[in-house]
Motif scaffolding. Structure first.
Motif, mmCIF file in Angstrom:
data_model
loop_
_atom_site.group_PDB
_atom_site.id
_atom_site.type_symbol
_atom_site.label_atom_id
_atom_site.label_comp_id
_atom_site.label_asym_id
_atom_site.label_seq_id
_atom_site.Cartn_x
_atom_site.Cartn_y
_atom_site.Cartn_z
ATOM 1 N N UNK A 51 0.847 -1.184 0.000
ATOM 2 C CA UNK A 51 0.000 0.000 0.000
ATOM 3 C C UNK A 51 0.884 1.236 0.000
ATOM 4 N N UNK A 52 0.622 2.150 -0.926
ATOM 5 C CA UNK A 52 1.312 3.436 -1.020
ATOM 6 C C UNK A 52 2.814 3.237 -1.246
ATOM 7 N N UNK A 53 3.617 4.201 -0.867
ATOM 8 C CA UNK A 53 5.044 4.127 -1.135
ATOM 9 C C UNK A 53 5.774 3.320 -0.070
ATOM 10 N N UNK A 64 9.030 -2.678 -3.966
ATOM 11 C CA UNK A 64 9.250 -1.251 -3.716
ATOM 12 C C UNK A 64 8.257 -0.445 -4.521
ATOM 13 N N UNK A 65 7.759 0.613 -3.910
ATOM 14 C CA UNK A 65 6.855 1.520 -4.611
ATOM 15 C C UNK A 65 7.403 2.930 -4.461
ATOM 16 N N UNK A 66 7.541 3.618 -5.584
ATOM 17 C CA UNK A 66 7.935 5.030 -5.575
ATOM 18 C C UNK A 66 6.811 5.799 -6.256
ATOM 19 N N UNK A 71 6.503 4.350 -10.165
ATOM 20 C CA UNK A 71 7.405 3.269 -10.523
ATOM 21 C C UNK A 71 7.373 2.240 -9.406
ATOM 22 N N UNK A 72 7.168 0.972 -9.769
ATOM 23 C CA UNK A 72 7.216 -0.078 -8.765
ATOM 24 C C UNK A 72 8.192 -1.148 -9.205
#
Lengths: 114, 113
Positions: A51-53, A64-66, A71-72
């Motif tokens: 969930x989210x960054x 990883x989430x940016x 970009x994931x």
């Protein structure tokens, strides 16, 4: 612009390598990000859900989430031949009525050779 | 571990025939979905179903398609008059709550000749 873009590969790596799989997306409203693994002629199997960054780790897998870059990534450490599959990123799209659907990337085919 | 099941695993039909694809979602799940994947293409959303009615559907899901939950366990997708372009893998998925992950079945491979 496509909602979710994912390099289809194929990606071929030796056993033990670190694998990096990536997706970009265009809709800044996406908040939930998934990685599914799909073996040939089988259904998608949920690997990780973020969930989210930020980062999330589960064994050899790190997601990883940016959100700032839309970009994931999914990293696989110490890759094994059994990791050979297609990896699909997916995002939850929320309808106005509160229901949702998944929007998938094209999937990246990964082959880990001994 | 509970899982989504689908039958049949493969179905071959003639163009214009009706097909019914069956799914048994995970028992305590409330939201049900059908997706399809044409060979070499993305998995794409067809329809979602909640509280015994369609909650959302894609533009693909036209009048030839219908879904039903005839009893407490089965969830079906009917294609009334199949076309060649309906050939695809059809996946059923279910989830428990509002923002929960979706779990997919193994798929039905439909081939329309």
């Amino acid at each position: 612009q496509k909602e979710v873009e994912q390099d289809p590969g194929p990606l071929s790596v030796p056993e033990g390598a670190i694998v990096s799989l990536n997706c970009t997306y265009s809709n800044s409203a996406f908040q939930y990000f998934m990685w599914y693994r799909q073996y040939s002629r089988k259904g998608p199997e949920l690997l990780m859900y973020t969930y989210s960054s930020g980062n999330k780790e589960d064994g050899r897998f790190t997601a990883q989430v940016d959100k700032s870059s839309k970009y994931i990534s999914l990293f696989i450490r110490d890759s094994q031949p059994s990791d050979s599959a297609t990896y699909l990123c997916a995002m939850i799209y929320m309808f106005s009525g509160g229901y949702n659907k998944l929007i998938f990337g094209a999937g990246t085919r990964l082959a880990v050779h001994p | 571990e509970p899982e989504v099941t689908q039958t049949p695993s493969h179905q071959v039909t003639q163009m214009g025939q009706e097909v019914i694809l069956r799914c048994v979602p995970i028992s305590n799940h409330l939201y049900f979905y059908w997706y399809r994947q044409i060979l070499g293409q993305k998995v794409e959303f067809l329809v979602s179903f909640y509280n015994n009615e369609i909650s959302e559907k894609s533009e693909i899901f036209d009048d030839q398609f219908s879904v039903e939950r005839p009893d407490g366990s089965n969830f079906t997708l009917k294609i009334r008059s199949t076309k060649l372009e309906d050939s695809a893998m059809y996946f059923c998925a279910s989830r428990a709550g509002e923002i929960e992950t979706q779990y997919f079945g193994p798929g039905t491979r439909l081939l329309v000749l």
